[in-house]
Design a protein around this motif. Structure first.
Motif, PDB file in Angstrom:
ATOM      1  N   GLU A  77       0.817  -1.083   0.062  1.00  0.00           N
ATOM      2  CA  GLU A  77       0.220   0.189   0.583  1.00  0.00           C
ATOM      3  C   GLU A  77       0.383   1.285  -0.067  1.00  0.00           C
ATOM      4  O   GLU A  77       0.487   2.194  -0.718  1.00  0.00           O
ATOM      5  N   ARG A  78       1.632   1.030   0.599  1.00  0.00           N
ATOM      6  CA  ARG A  78       2.563   2.354   0.606  1.00  0.00           C
ATOM      7  C   ARG A  78       4.121   2.150  -0.417  1.00  0.00           C
ATOM      8  O   ARG A  78       4.980   2.687  -0.515  1.00  0.00           O
ATOM      9  N   GLY A  79       3.767   1.116  -1.193  1.00  0.00           N
ATOM     10  CA  GLY A  79       4.708   1.118  -2.550  1.00  0.00           C
ATOM     11  C   GLY A  79       5.861   0.157  -1.697  1.00  0.00           C
ATOM     12  O   GLY A  79       7.300   0.535  -2.441  1.00  0.00           O
ATOM     13  N   LEU A  80       6.027  -0.487  -1.103  1.00  0.00           N
ATOM     14  CA  LEU A  80       7.428  -0.453  -0.269  1.00  0.00           C
ATOM     15  C   LEU A  80       7.090  -2.449  -0.497  1.00  0.00           C
ATOM     16  O   LEU A  80       6.118  -3.624  -0.307  1.00  0.00           O
ATOM     17  N   ARG A  81       8.225  -2.895  -0.266  1.00  0.00           N
ATOM     18  CA  ARG A  81       8.478  -4.629   0.042  1.00  0.00           C
ATOM     19  C   ARG A  81       9.314  -4.967   1.159  1.00  0.00           C
ATOM     20  O   ARG A  81       9.534  -4.475   1.912  1.00  0.00           O
ATOM     21  N   LEU A  82       8.792  -6.134   1.633  1.00  0.00           N
ATOM     22  CA  LEU A  82       9.928  -7.141   2.933  1.00  0.00           C
ATOM     23  C   LEU A  82      10.733  -6.697   2.982  1.00  0.00           C
ATOM     24  O   LEU A  82      11.112  -5.864   3.916  1.00  0.00           O
ATOM     25  N   TRP A  83      11.801  -6.057   2.068  1.00  0.00           N
ATOM     26  CA  TRP A  83      12.869  -5.835   1.924  1.00  0.00           C
ATOM     27  C   TRP A  83      13.247  -4.459   2.340  1.00  0.00           C
ATOM     28  O   TRP A  83      14.208  -4.617   3.318  1.00  0.00           O
ATOM     29  N   ASP A  84      12.458  -3.519   1.623  1.00  0.00           N
ATOM     30  CA  ASP A  84      12.400  -2.155   2.609  1.00  0.00           C
ATOM     31  C   ASP A  84      12.136  -2.285   4.496  1.00  0.00           C
ATOM     32  O   ASP A  84      13.233  -1.157   4.549  1.00  0.00           O
ATOM     33  N   MET A  85      11.700  -2.994   4.768  1.00  0.00           N
ATOM     34  CA  MET A  85      11.212  -3.065   5.916  1.00  0.00           C
ATOM     35  C   MET A  85      12.736  -3.524   7.004  1.00  0.00           C
ATOM     36  O   MET A  85      12.510  -2.655   7.391  1.00  0.00           O
ATOM     37  N   ALA A  86      13.274  -4.804   6.090  1.00  0.00           N
ATOM     38  CA  ALA A  86      13.667  -5.680   6.857  1.00  0.00           C
ATOM     39  C   ALA A  86      15.410  -4.381   6.390  1.00  0.00           C
ATOM     40  O   ALA A  86      16.965  -4.263   7.744  1.00  0.00           O
ATOM     41  N   VAL A  87      15.662  -3.557   5.897  1.00  0.00           N
ATOM     42  CA  VAL A  87      16.712  -2.649   5.701  1.00  0.00           C
ATOM     43  C   VAL A  87      16.281  -1.692   6.837  1.00  0.00           C
ATOM     44  O   VAL A  87      17.440  -0.983   7.824  1.00  0.00           O
ATOM     45  N   LEU A  88      15.814  -1.165   6.495  1.00  0.00           N
ATOM     46  CA  LEU A  88      15.282   0.277   8.076  1.00  0.00           C
ATOM     47  C   LEU A  88      15.384  -0.528   9.648  1.00  0.00           C
ATOM     48  O   LEU A  88      16.005  -0.166   9.989  1.00  0.00           O
ATOM     49  N   ALA A  89      14.553  -2.052   9.560  1.00  0.00           N
ATOM     50  CA  ALA A  89      15.063  -1.771  10.921  1.00  0.00           C
ATOM     51  C   ALA A  89      16.143  -2.900  11.045  1.00  0.00           C
ATOM     52  O   ALA A  89      16.841  -2.028  12.347  1.00  0.00           O
ATOM     53  N   SER A  90      17.296  -2.658  10.321  1.00  0.00           N
ATOM     54  CA  SER A  90      18.812  -3.148  10.311  1.00  0.00           C
ATOM     55  C   SER A  90      19.133  -1.997  10.456  1.00  0.00           C
ATOM     56  O   SER A  90      20.062  -1.670  11.323  1.00  0.00           O
ATOM     57  N   LEU A  91      18.937  -0.334  10.528  1.00  0.00           N
ATOM     58  CA  LEU A  91      19.247   0.645   9.801  1.00  0.00           C
ATOM     59  C   LEU A  91      19.140   1.581  11.191  1.00  0.00           C
ATOM     60  O   LEU A  91      19.971   1.619  12.223  1.00  0.00           O
ATOM     61  N   ALA A  92      18.167   0.720  11.678  1.00  0.00           N
ATOM     62  CA  ALA A  92      17.363   1.240  12.875  1.00  0.00           C
ATOM     63  C   ALA A  92      18.199   0.728  14.134  1.00  0.00           C
ATOM     64  O   ALA A  92      18.209   1.571  15.178  1.00  0.00           O
ATOM     65  N   ASP A  93      18.422  -0.270  14.198  1.00  0.00           N
ATOM     66  CA  ASP A  93      18.983  -1.219  15.615  1.00  0.00           C
ATOM     67  C   ASP A  93      20.375  -1.096  15.248  1.00  0.00           C
ATOM     68  O   ASP A  93      21.082  -0.633  16.332  1.00  0.00           O
ATOM     69  N   PHE A  94      20.762  -0.818  14.051  1.00  0.00           N
ATOM     70  CA  PHE A  94      22.172  -1.453  13.976  1.00  0.00           C
ATOM     71  C   PHE A  94      23.157   0.023  14.091  1.00  0.00           C
ATOM     72  O   PHE A  94      24.334  -0.216  13.926  1.00  0.00           O
ATOM     73  N   GLY A  95      22.096   1.155  13.522  1.00  0.00           N
ATOM     74  CA  GLY A  95      22.727   2.624  12.838  1.00  0.00           C
ATOM     75  C   GLY A  95      23.246   2.241  11.677  1.00  0.00           C
ATOM     76  O   GLY A  95      23.549   0.988  11.461  1.00  0.00           O
ATOM     77  N   PRO A  96      23.703   3.388  10.995  1.00  0.00           N
ATOM     78  CA  PRO A  96      24.482   3.808  10.155  1.00  0.00           C
ATOM     79  C   PRO A  96      25.340   2.081   9.986  1.00  0.00           C
ATOM     80  O   PRO A  96      26.293   1.643  10.589  1.00  0.00           O
ATOM     81  N   GLN A  97      25.234   1.831   8.758  1.00  0.00           N
ATOM     82  CA  GLN A  97      26.215   0.791   8.126  1.00  0.00           C
ATOM     83  C   GLN A  97      26.385   1.572   6.318  1.00  0.00           C
ATOM     84  O   GLN A  97      25.568   1.833   5.953  1.00  0.00           O
ATOM     85  N   ALA A  98      27.281   0.025   5.758  1.00  0.00           N
ATOM     86  CA  ALA A  98      27.832   0.384   4.816  1.00  0.00           C
ATOM     87  C   ALA A  98      27.158  -0.712   3.665  1.00  0.00           C
ATOM     88  O   ALA A  98      26.630  -1.493   5.014  1.00  0.00           O
ATOM     89  N   GLN A  99      26.559  -0.758   2.932  1.00  0.00           N
ATOM     90  CA  GLN A  99      25.854  -1.677   2.487  1.00  0.00           C
ATOM     91  C   GLN A  99      26.668  -2.909   1.839  1.00  0.00           C
ATOM     92  O   GLN A  99      25.566  -3.532   2.351  1.00  0.00           O
ATOM     93  N   ARG A 100      26.963  -2.900   2.280  1.00  0.00           N
ATOM     94  CA  ARG A 100      28.307  -4.300   2.707  1.00  0.00           C
ATOM     95  C   ARG A 100      27.705  -4.841   3.709  1.00  0.00           C
ATOM     96  O   ARG A 100      27.660  -6.010   3.696  1.00  0.00           O
ATOM     97  N   ASP A 101      27.749  -4.037   4.541  1.00  0.00           N
ATOM     98  CA  ASP A 101      27.230  -5.079   5.723  1.00  0.00           C
ATOM     99  C   ASP A 101      25.994  -5.376   5.727  1.00  0.00           C
ATOM    100  O   ASP A 101      25.235  -6.595   6.350  1.00  0.00           O
ATOM    101  N   LEU A 102      24.953  -3.841   5.700  1.00  0.00           N
ATOM    102  CA  LEU A 102      23.726  -4.859   5.091  1.00  0.00           C
ATOM    103  C   LEU A 102      23.709  -6.145   4.581  1.00  0.00           C
ATOM    104  O   LEU A 102      22.884  -7.365   4.424  1.00  0.00           O
TER     105      LEU A 102
END
Lengths: 173, 173
Positions: free
Chosen positions: B56-81
DNA sequence: AATATTAGTGGGTCGACACCCACTATAGGT
DNA sequence: ACCTATAGTGGGTGTCGACCCACTAATATT
Protein backbone atom coordinates in the motif's frame (compact mmCIF):
# COMPACT_ATOMS: atom_id res chain seq x y z
CA UNK A 1 -3.59 -2.82 19.13
CA UNK A 2 0.02 -3.28 19.63
CA UNK A 3 0.50 -1.81 23.03
CA UNK A 4 3.18 -3.23 25.13
CA UNK A 5 6.06 -4.51 23.26
CA UNK A 6 9.68 -3.98 23.79
CA UNK A 7 10.74 -0.59 22.58
CA UNK A 8 11.34 -1.93 19.17
CA UNK A 9 14.12 -0.16 17.53
CA UNK A 10 16.59 0.58 20.16
CA UNK A 11 19.27 2.29 18.29
CA UNK A 12 22.62 1.20 19.25
CA UNK A 13 25.20 3.82 18.54
CA UNK A 14 26.97 1.36 16.35
CA UNK A 15 30.44 0.29 17.22
CA UNK A 16 31.47 2.16 14.20
CA UNK A 17 34.94 2.71 13.16
CA UNK A 18 37.70 0.51 12.13
CA UNK A 19 36.45 -2.64 13.75
CA UNK A 20 33.28 -3.36 11.91
CA UNK A 21 33.24 -6.96 12.94
CA UNK A 22 29.49 -6.89 12.77
CA UNK A 23 28.88 -8.51 16.05
CA UNK A 24 27.63 -11.92 15.19
CA UNK A 25 25.91 -10.71 12.09
CA UNK A 26 22.56 -11.09 13.62
CA UNK A 27 19.37 -10.00 12.11
CA UNK A 28 17.71 -6.90 13.46
CA UNK A 29 15.99 -7.59 16.78
CA UNK A 30 13.09 -5.49 15.75
CA UNK A 31 12.43 -7.99 13.02
CA UNK A 32 13.06 -11.08 15.06
CA UNK A 33 10.65 -9.76 17.56
CA UNK A 34 7.89 -9.97 15.01
CA UNK A 35 6.23 -13.34 14.84
CA UNK A 36 5.03 -12.29 11.47
CA UNK A 37 8.55 -12.06 10.30
CA UNK A 38 9.78 -15.24 11.89
CA UNK A 39 6.82 -17.09 10.60
CA UNK A 40 7.32 -15.97 7.08
CA UNK A 41 10.99 -16.57 7.21
CA UNK A 42 10.96 -19.99 8.80
CA UNK A 43 8.00 -20.89 6.66
CA UNK A 44 9.91 -19.95 3.61
CA UNK A 45 12.82 -22.09 4.65
CA UNK A 46 10.55 -25.06 5.02
CA UNK A 47 8.88 -24.38 1.78
CA UNK A 48 12.01 -23.90 -0.19
CA UNK A 49 13.63 -27.01 1.14
CA UNK A 50 10.65 -29.14 0.50
CA UNK A 51 10.34 -27.68 -2.95
CA UNK A 52 13.95 -28.55 -3.63
CA UNK A 53 13.31 -32.17 -2.87
CA UNK A 54 10.23 -32.25 -4.97
CA UNK A 55 12.05 -30.58 -7.78
CA UNK A 56 14.45 -33.50 -7.91
CA UNK A 57 11.51 -35.47 -9.18
CA UNK A 58 10.23 -32.70 -11.35
CA UNK A 59 7.38 -31.99 -9.00
CA UNK A 60 6.07 -28.94 -7.30
CA UNK A 61 4.23 -28.41 -4.07
CA UNK A 62 0.88 -28.44 -5.73
CA UNK A 63 1.50 -31.86 -7.13
CA UNK A 64 1.94 -33.18 -3.68
CA UNK A 65 -1.10 -31.37 -2.39
CA UNK A 66 -3.23 -32.80 -5.12
CA UNK A 67 -1.98 -36.32 -4.57
CA UNK A 68 -2.58 -35.99 -0.87
CA UNK A 69 -6.08 -34.78 -1.43
CA UNK A 70 -6.85 -37.67 -3.72
CA UNK A 71 -5.37 -40.16 -1.33
CA UNK A 72 -7.22 -38.77 1.64
CA UNK A 73 -10.56 -38.11 0.11
CA UNK A 74 -10.72 -40.43 -2.81
CA UNK A 75 -11.45 -39.60 -6.43
CA UNK A 76 -12.77 -36.15 -6.95
CA UNK A 77 -13.80 -33.89 -9.73
CA UNK A 78 -11.35 -31.16 -10.49
CA UNK A 79 -13.79 -28.61 -9.27
CA UNK A 80 -13.70 -30.26 -5.88
CA UNK A 81 -9.95 -30.20 -5.79
CA UNK A 82 -10.06 -26.60 -6.79
CA UNK A 83 -12.32 -25.73 -3.93
CA UNK A 84 -10.61 -27.82 -1.39
CA UNK A 85 -7.15 -26.60 -2.19
CA UNK A 86 -8.21 -23.14 -3.25
CA UNK A 87 -6.26 -22.98 -6.35
CA UNK A 88 -7.10 -21.63 -9.70
CA UNK A 89 -9.03 -24.06 -11.91
CA UNK A 90 -6.75 -23.29 -14.73
CA UNK A 91 -3.70 -24.04 -12.67
CA UNK A 92 -5.14 -27.28 -11.45
CA UNK A 93 -5.75 -28.32 -15.00
CA UNK A 94 -2.06 -27.99 -15.62
CA UNK A 95 -1.06 -29.86 -12.51
CA UNK A 96 -3.49 -32.64 -13.28
CA UNK A 97 -2.15 -32.80 -16.78
CA UNK A 98 1.33 -33.33 -15.59
CA UNK A 99 0.39 -35.88 -12.97
CA UNK A 100 -1.69 -37.79 -15.46
CA UNK A 101 1.09 -37.78 -18.00
CA UNK A 102 3.40 -39.25 -15.43
CA UNK A 103 0.88 -41.87 -14.50
CA UNK A 104 0.27 -40.76 -10.96
CA UNK A 105 -3.37 -39.97 -11.48
CA UNK A 106 -6.06 -40.92 -13.90
CA UNK A 107 -8.74 -38.72 -15.30
CA UNK A 108 -12.12 -39.83 -16.43
CA UNK A 109 -15.14 -37.97 -17.52
CA UNK A 110 -17.89 -38.23 -14.94
CA UNK A 111 -20.73 -40.08 -16.60
CA UNK A 112 -23.37 -38.45 -14.47
CA UNK A 113 -22.20 -34.98 -15.34
CA UNK A 114 -20.02 -35.07 -18.34
CA UNK A 115 -18.64 -31.65 -17.77
CA UNK A 116 -16.73 -32.97 -14.85
CA UNK A 117 -13.48 -34.76 -14.91
CA UNK A 118 -13.01 -37.09 -12.05
CA UNK A 119 -9.44 -37.54 -10.95
CA UNK A 120 -8.17 -40.51 -9.04
CA UNK A 121 -4.81 -41.50 -7.74
CA UNK A 122 -3.07 -44.53 -9.16
CA UNK A 123 -0.97 -47.08 -7.38
CA UNK A 124 2.11 -45.37 -8.65
CA UNK A 125 0.70 -42.16 -7.32
CA UNK A 126 0.28 -43.60 -3.88
CA UNK A 127 3.80 -44.91 -3.90
CA UNK A 128 5.06 -41.53 -4.94
CA UNK A 129 3.08 -39.80 -2.27
CA UNK A 130 4.57 -42.06 0.35
CA UNK A 131 8.02 -41.08 -0.77
CA UNK A 132 7.17 -37.44 -0.81
CA UNK A 133 5.81 -37.74 2.65
CA UNK A 134 9.08 -39.23 3.78
CA UNK A 135 10.93 -36.38 2.16
CA UNK A 136 8.74 -33.89 3.91
CA UNK A 137 9.49 -35.52 7.21
CA UNK A 138 13.15 -35.42 6.48
CA UNK A 139 12.95 -31.72 5.83
CA UNK A 140 11.05 -31.41 9.02
CA UNK A 141 13.82 -33.05 10.97
CA UNK A 142 16.26 -30.74 9.35
CA UNK A 143 14.36 -27.57 9.98
CA UNK A 144 13.08 -28.39 13.41
CA UNK A 145 16.41 -29.77 14.53
CA UNK A 146 16.68 -27.40 17.49
CA UNK A 147 13.45 -28.68 18.96
CA UNK A 148 12.89 -31.90 20.80
CA UNK A 149 9.95 -34.17 20.15
CA UNK A 150 7.70 -32.55 22.68
CA UNK A 151 8.39 -29.08 21.42
CA UNK A 152 7.74 -30.14 17.88
CA UNK A 153 4.44 -31.45 18.97
CA UNK A 154 3.61 -28.15 20.60
CA UNK A 155 4.64 -26.27 17.52
CA UNK A 156 2.61 -28.53 15.33
CA UNK A 157 -0.52 -28.05 17.35
CA UNK A 158 -0.11 -24.31 17.60
CA UNK A 159 0.35 -24.08 13.88
CA UNK A 160 -2.62 -26.26 13.30
CA UNK A 161 -4.80 -24.03 15.36
CA UNK A 162 -3.51 -20.98 13.62
CA UNK A 163 -4.17 -22.60 10.35
CA UNK A 164 -7.71 -23.54 11.17
CA UNK A 165 -8.54 -20.32 12.85
CA UNK A 166 -8.90 -16.99 11.24
CA UNK A 167 -5.38 -17.52 10.09
CA UNK A 168 -6.62 -18.88 6.88
CA UNK A 169 -7.98 -16.80 4.17
CA UNK A 170 -7.24 -17.40 0.64
CA UNK A 171 -5.35 -19.53 -1.66
CA UNK A 172 -1.95 -20.59 -1.02
CA UNK A 173 0.38 -23.13 -1.73
CA UNK B 1 -8.42 -13.06 -5.50
CA UNK B 2 -9.58 -16.22 -6.92
CA UNK B 3 -11.76 -18.01 -4.53
CA UNK B 4 -12.47 -16.63 -1.22
CA UNK B 5 -14.83 -19.29 -0.54
CA UNK B 6 -16.33 -18.93 2.83
CA UNK B 7 -16.69 -22.45 4.06
CA UNK B 8 -19.96 -21.37 5.50
CA UNK B 9 -23.22 -22.74 4.35
CA UNK B 10 -23.02 -20.50 1.38
CA UNK B 11 -21.89 -23.52 -0.50
CA UNK B 12 -24.62 -25.75 -1.53
CA UNK B 13 -24.91 -28.93 0.48
CA UNK B 14 -24.45 -30.70 -2.77
CA UNK B 15 -27.60 -32.75 -2.88
CA UNK B 16 -26.19 -34.72 -5.74
CA UNK B 17 -26.32 -38.22 -4.52
CA UNK B 18 -23.09 -40.06 -4.72
CA UNK B 19 -20.95 -36.98 -4.53
CA UNK B 20 -18.30 -37.22 -1.83
CA UNK B 21 -20.03 -34.22 -0.24
CA UNK B 22 -16.71 -32.59 0.44
CA UNK B 23 -17.02 -32.73 4.15
CA UNK B 24 -16.30 -29.25 5.27
CA UNK B 25 -13.84 -28.77 2.48
CA UNK B 26 -10.91 -29.44 4.68
CA UNK B 27 -7.42 -29.82 3.51
CA UNK B 28 -5.96 -33.29 3.34
CA UNK B 29 -4.97 -34.56 6.79
CA UNK B 30 -1.84 -36.05 5.40
CA UNK B 31 -0.71 -32.54 4.60
CA UNK B 32 -1.87 -30.96 7.78
CA UNK B 33 0.05 -33.58 9.62
CA UNK B 34 3.26 -32.23 8.17
CA UNK B 35 4.78 -29.40 10.13
CA UNK B 36 6.69 -28.61 7.01
CA UNK B 37 3.48 -27.97 5.24
CA UNK B 38 1.80 -26.05 8.00
CA UNK B 39 4.86 -23.97 8.46
CA UNK B 40 5.13 -23.04 4.86
CA UNK B 41 1.47 -22.40 4.56
CA UNK B 42 1.01 -20.34 7.66
CA UNK B 43 4.26 -18.60 6.94
CA UNK B 44 3.06 -17.72 3.55
CA UNK B 45 -0.13 -16.31 4.93
CA UNK B 46 1.84 -14.08 7.23
CA UNK B 47 4.18 -13.04 4.52
CA UNK B 48 1.51 -12.27 2.00
CA UNK B 49 -0.55 -10.25 4.39
CA UNK B 50 2.36 -8.22 5.54
CA UNK B 51 3.45 -7.70 1.98
CA UNK B 52 0.00 -6.45 1.13
CA UNK B 53 0.23 -3.78 3.75
CA UNK B 54 3.64 -2.74 2.67
CA UNK B 55 2.52 -2.63 -0.91
CA UNK B 56 0.00 0.00 0.00
CA UNK B 57 2.96 2.23 0.57
CA UNK B 58 4.85 0.96 -2.40
CA UNK B 59 7.24 -0.98 -0.23
CA UNK B 60 8.45 -4.51 -0.15
CA UNK B 61 9.60 -6.71 2.66
CA UNK B 62 13.19 -5.94 2.02
CA UNK B 63 12.61 -2.27 2.49
CA UNK B 64 11.36 -2.95 5.95
CA UNK B 65 14.23 -5.28 6.72
CA UNK B 66 16.74 -2.68 5.67
CA UNK B 67 15.11 0.04 7.69
CA UNK B 68 14.99 -2.21 10.72
CA UNK B 69 18.61 -3.04 10.38
CA UNK B 70 19.58 0.58 10.16
CA UNK B 71 17.44 1.47 13.13
CA UNK B 72 18.77 -1.37 15.23
CA UNK B 73 22.41 -1.21 14.35
CA UNK B 74 22.93 2.29 13.23
CA UNK B 75 24.42 3.51 9.97
CA UNK B 76 26.10 0.80 8.03
CA UNK B 77 27.87 0.32 4.78
CA UNK B 78 25.87 -1.51 2.19
CA UNK B 79 28.22 -4.41 2.43
CA UNK B 80 27.26 -4.81 6.04
CA UNK B 81 23.61 -4.78 5.24
CA UNK B 82 24.26 -7.29 2.56
CA UNK B 83 25.94 -9.64 4.95
CA UNK B 84 23.56 -9.16 7.75
CA UNK B 85 20.46 -9.62 5.69
CA UNK B 86 21.97 -12.06 3.25
CA UNK B 87 20.77 -10.48 0.17
CA UNK B 88 22.41 -9.85 -3.09
CA UNK B 89 24.52 -6.70 -3.20
CA UNK B 90 22.98 -5.78 -6.44
CA UNK B 91 19.51 -6.12 -5.06
CA UNK B 92 20.36 -4.09 -2.04
CA UNK B 93 21.60 -1.33 -4.26
CA UNK B 94 18.16 -1.17 -5.78
CA UNK B 95 16.37 -1.19 -2.47
CA UNK B 96 18.66 1.50 -1.10
CA UNK B 97 18.07 3.54 -4.19
CA UNK B 98 14.38 3.45 -3.71
CA UNK B 99 14.54 4.20 -0.01
CA UNK B 100 16.90 7.08 -0.60
CA UNK B 101 14.72 8.51 -3.32
CA UNK B 102 11.80 8.46 -0.93
CA UNK B 103 13.83 10.14 1.76
CA UNK B 104 13.81 7.29 4.23
CA UNK B 105 17.54 6.76 4.19
CA UNK B 106 20.58 8.76 3.29
CA UNK B 107 23.67 7.54 1.58
CA UNK B 108 27.09 8.96 1.96
CA UNK B 109 30.44 7.87 0.77
CA UNK B 110 32.53 6.63 3.67
CA UNK B 111 35.47 8.98 3.90
CA UNK B 112 37.73 6.38 5.44
CA UNK B 113 37.11 3.93 2.67
CA UNK B 114 35.65 5.62 -0.29
CA UNK B 115 34.50 2.45 -1.87
CA UNK B 116 31.89 2.14 0.79
CA UNK B 117 28.57 3.81 0.91
CA UNK B 118 27.29 4.30 4.37
CA UNK B 119 23.55 4.21 4.71
CA UNK B 120 21.67 5.79 7.54
CA UNK B 121 18.04 6.05 8.40
CA UNK B 122 16.38 9.43 8.42
CA UNK B 123 13.77 10.75 10.76
CA UNK B 124 11.17 10.06 8.15
CA UNK B 125 12.57 6.57 7.90
CA UNK B 126 12.14 5.98 11.58
CA UNK B 127 8.63 7.23 11.47
CA UNK B 128 7.89 4.93 8.61
CA UNK B 129 9.45 1.99 10.34
CA UNK B 130 7.31 2.59 13.39
CA UNK B 131 4.25 2.45 11.22
CA UNK B 132 5.39 -0.66 9.49
CA UNK B 133 6.05 -2.25 12.79
CA UNK B 134 2.51 -1.44 13.86
CA UNK B 135 1.25 -2.97 10.65
CA UNK B 136 3.23 -6.08 11.25
CA UNK B 137 1.76 -6.41 14.69
CA UNK B 138 -1.68 -5.93 13.32
CA UNK B 139 -1.09 -8.75 10.90
CA UNK B 140 0.20 -10.78 13.76
CA UNK B 141 -2.97 -10.27 15.71
CA UNK B 142 -4.92 -11.28 12.69
CA UNK B 143 -2.97 -14.38 11.94
CA UNK B 144 -2.43 -15.54 15.47
CA UNK B 145 -5.97 -14.78 16.49
CA UNK B 146 -6.66 -18.31 17.70
CA UNK B 147 -3.82 -18.16 20.20
CA UNK B 148 -3.79 -16.43 23.53
CA UNK B 149 -0.90 -14.31 24.70
CA UNK B 150 0.91 -17.13 26.39
CA UNK B 151 0.66 -19.38 23.39
CA UNK B 152 1.88 -16.67 21.13
CA UNK B 153 4.85 -16.29 23.33
CA UNK B 154 5.56 -20.00 23.14
CA UNK B 155 5.21 -19.94 19.39
CA UNK B 156 7.48 -16.97 19.14
CA UNK B 157 10.20 -18.59 21.14
CA UNK B 158 9.97 -21.89 19.32
CA UNK B 159 10.21 -20.10 16.01
CA UNK B 160 13.11 -18.09 17.23
CA UNK B 161 14.99 -21.18 18.19
CA UNK B 162 14.23 -22.81 14.90
CA UNK B 163 15.39 -19.73 13.17
CA UNK B 164 18.65 -19.52 14.99
CA UNK B 165 19.29 -23.19 14.82
CA UNK B 166 19.96 -25.18 11.75
CA UNK B 167 16.77 -23.71 10.49
CA UNK B 168 18.68 -21.09 8.68
CA UNK B 169 20.71 -21.72 5.66
CA UNK B 170 20.71 -19.54 2.72
CA UNK B 171 19.42 -16.25 1.74
CA UNK B 172 15.90 -15.29 1.63
CA UNK B 173 13.96 -12.72 3.11
C1' DA C 1 -35.41 -24.01 -28.14
C1' DA C 2 -33.03 -20.23 -26.07
C1' DT C 3 -30.28 -18.65 -22.43
C1' DA C 4 -27.62 -18.87 -18.43
C1' DT C 5 -24.51 -21.39 -15.61
C1' DT C 6 -20.89 -24.58 -14.55
C1' DA C 7 -16.53 -27.44 -15.52
C1' DG C 8 -12.44 -27.58 -17.58
C1' DT C 9 -8.53 -25.72 -20.82
C1' DG C 10 -5.06 -22.96 -23.02
C1' DG C 11 -2.71 -19.06 -23.22
C1' DG C 12 -1.21 -15.46 -21.36
C1' DT C 13 0.23 -11.42 -17.57
C1' DC C 14 2.34 -9.83 -13.34
C1' DG C 15 5.13 -9.15 -9.27
C1' DA C 16 8.41 -10.87 -6.01
C1' DC C 17 12.78 -13.17 -5.23
C1' DA C 18 17.00 -15.03 -6.10
C1' DC C 19 20.76 -14.92 -8.82
C1' DC C 20 24.55 -13.71 -12.11
C1' DC C 21 27.82 -11.06 -14.81
C1' DA C 22 30.22 -7.30 -16.37
C1' DC C 23 31.98 -2.96 -15.15
C1' DT C 24 33.72 1.17 -12.23
C1' DA C 25 36.18 2.96 -8.27
C1' DT C 26 38.79 2.43 -4.63
C1' DA C 27 42.05 0.03 -1.43
C1' DG C 28 45.71 -3.10 -0.06
C1' DG C 29 49.70 -5.93 -0.52
C1' DT C 30 54.28 -6.69 -2.23
C1' DA D 1 53.92 0.64 -9.73
C1' DC D 2 51.40 -3.63 -10.44
C1' DC D 3 48.06 -6.80 -9.34
C1' DT D 4 44.36 -8.46 -6.68
C1' DA D 5 40.50 -7.97 -3.83
C1' DT D 6 36.58 -5.36 -2.29
C1' DA D 7 32.29 -2.14 -2.66
C1' DG D 8 28.80 -0.79 -5.23
C1' DT D 9 25.87 -0.50 -9.68
C1' DG D 10 23.26 -1.64 -13.81
C1' DG D 11 21.28 -4.72 -16.52
C1' DG D 12 19.93 -8.59 -17.21
C1' DT D 13 17.91 -14.02 -16.33
C1' DG D 14 14.84 -17.71 -14.53
C1' DT D 15 11.42 -19.42 -11.47
C1' DC D 16 7.27 -19.56 -9.07
C1' DG D 17 2.87 -18.69 -7.50
C1' DA D 18 -1.36 -16.14 -8.29
C1' DC D 19 -4.45 -14.54 -11.38
C1' DC D 20 -7.32 -13.47 -15.51
C1' DC D 21 -9.65 -13.99 -19.94
C1' DA D 22 -11.51 -16.17 -23.76
C1' DC D 23 -13.28 -20.27 -25.32
C1' DT D 24 -15.51 -25.14 -25.59
C1' DA D 25 -18.56 -28.57 -23.79
C1' DA D 26 -22.13 -29.99 -21.08
C1' DT D 27 -26.00 -29.04 -17.96
C1' DA D 28 -29.76 -26.32 -15.88
C1' DT D 29 -33.50 -23.20 -16.23
C1' DT D 30 -37.67 -21.44 -18.11
Amino acid sequence: MASENPPSASERPAPEGSAPDLQGLELPPSLLDLSTYLLSRVGRTARVRLAERLAERGLRLWDMAVLASLADFGPQAQRDLVRRLSLDPSDLAKVADQLAAAGYVERARDRADRRRVSVSITTAGRALLAELDAQARAVQDEVLAPLDAGERQVLQSLLLRVHRGAGERRTGL
